[in-house]
Design a protein around this motif. Sequence first.
Motif, short mmCIF file in Angstrom:
data_model
loop_
_atom_site.label_atom_id
_atom_site.label_comp_id
_atom_site.label_asym_id
_atom_site.label_seq_id
_atom_site.Cartn_x
_atom_site.Cartn_y
_atom_site.Cartn_z
N SER A 71 0.83 -1.21 0.00
CA SER A 71 0.00 0.00 0.00
C SER A 71 0.86 1.26 0.00
O SER A 71 1.85 1.34 0.73
N ARG A 74 4.13 3.97 -5.32
CA ARG A 74 3.79 4.65 -6.58
C ARG A 74 4.64 4.05 -7.68
O ARG A 74 5.87 3.96 -7.55
N TYR A 89 0.64 5.04 -11.40
CA TYR A 89 -0.45 4.58 -10.55
C TYR A 89 0.07 4.37 -9.13
O TYR A 89 1.27 4.18 -8.90
N GLN A 90 -0.86 4.37 -8.18
CA GLN A 90 -0.51 4.14 -6.78
C GLN A 90 -1.26 2.92 -6.27
O GLN A 90 -2.44 2.74 -6.55
N LEU A 92 -3.33 1.01 -3.89
CA LEU A 92 -4.34 1.48 -2.95
C LEU A 92 -4.20 0.81 -1.59
O LEU A 92 -3.41 -0.13 -1.42
N SER A 93 -4.96 1.29 -0.63
CA SER A 93 -4.86 0.78 0.74
C SER A 93 -5.20 -0.70 0.84
O SER A 93 -4.76 -1.38 1.77
N ASP A 94 -6.01 -1.21 -0.11
CA ASP A 94 -6.35 -2.64 -0.09
C ASP A 94 -5.34 -3.48 -0.87
O ASP A 94 -5.56 -4.68 -1.09
N THR A 96 -4.28 -3.05 -4.11
CA THR A 96 -4.61 -3.27 -5.51
C THR A 96 -4.21 -2.07 -6.36
O THR A 96 -4.03 -0.96 -5.86
N SER A 98 -5.69 -0.03 -9.77
CA SER A 98 -6.85 0.16 -10.62
C SER A 98 -6.35 0.62 -11.99
O SER A 98 -5.84 1.74 -12.13
N VAL A 104 -9.41 -3.75 -11.45
CA VAL A 104 -8.66 -3.90 -10.20
C VAL A 104 -7.78 -5.15 -10.28
O VAL A 104 -8.26 -6.24 -10.62
#
Length: 366
Positions: A71, A74, A89-90, A92-94, A96, A98, A104
């Motif tokens: 998480s 980048r 892209y970054q 995400l907290s889960d 994944t 996108s 996802v």
Amino acid sequence: MVRSLERTTQLMGIALSSLVVLSQVPSAIAQIPSNSGIAPNPTPPAAVPQESGAPAPADPAQSLQDYTLGSGDRVRLDLFEVPEYSGEYQVLSDGTLSLPRIGVVPVRGLTIDQASAEISNRYAVYVRRPFVTITLLEAGAINIAIAGQVQRPGTYVVSEEEIAGIPTVTQVIKLAGGITQDANVREVLVRRPAPRLGGSSQELEVDLWELLRTGDISQDLVVRDGDTIVIPTATALSPAEATEISSASFSPDTITVNVVGEVAQPGAIAVPPNTPLNQAILAAGGFNNRASEGDVELVRLNPNGTVARETIEVDLAQAADPEANPPLRSNDTVIVERSSLASFSDTAGFLLSPITSIVRILEAIF
């Protein structure tokens, strides 16, 4: 007449060639699949072979082969010859990413190569021969625990800004203040949780002594989010090993030693690692006029819990020497005794003090 016939023949040849080319255009166009408006992905260009004897270029990705995405990371994703699917892209907290068209994609716990392969497989539905490359632009903060023989054990949130790069075992040890004098750097343990549900945890051994002795940088393991670093206690440590470990980058920049007795400024002092005994005495202001300047006593707590006491003849001009002027370790105590004259004076003063008191009482009466 002959020239006119020749020119007519040339014009007819050109016309026939044009007709042949035009007849092939529709079949060539028909061979291009639609792919929802995305052109087929051509085969990536082959690498230019290196000249014989020329050094191979450095591979920056090699140093990241053990890094797993998490998480906050980048990344830059490039899909060869498909710029509309490429970009930054970054995670995400889960855990994944996108991404365009494929949606996802879980990447937490995957290395960069594994994530590239997974995303390539998903784009294969839409792009012929997809070639995906991922570049880590900025690592997100990770949570690390460190226990055992370090100055400040506990949990740490490690960010790329703090350490200027990808976090490793030695960098986390430095954040925790460095190792103690009792650290066993040969058997450092890294406990790693399972990256995904249903997976298995790992226990990895790191030999930092091998890193110091041979420069084996593979021993400086890249840490991951959730890792716990455990540094055990050494049972024995030779003077040579202690000296080399004290000079390591993951050792404290200063150590605390005690200089007590007949010096100008007795007490605890901070000195660089491996400071010779005579330099510690000078750092405490040197001998005072009551000191015995010949011998001092060095008291040392060994890693196995025993206490060693050694009498050393001091020469303030002596260079560092393992026996005559040994390097000090953290929490060593140097005791500077009184000289014989000072001891005699103190004893005489103690014995004569009652008589002196009586004399002063009589003087006050009479």
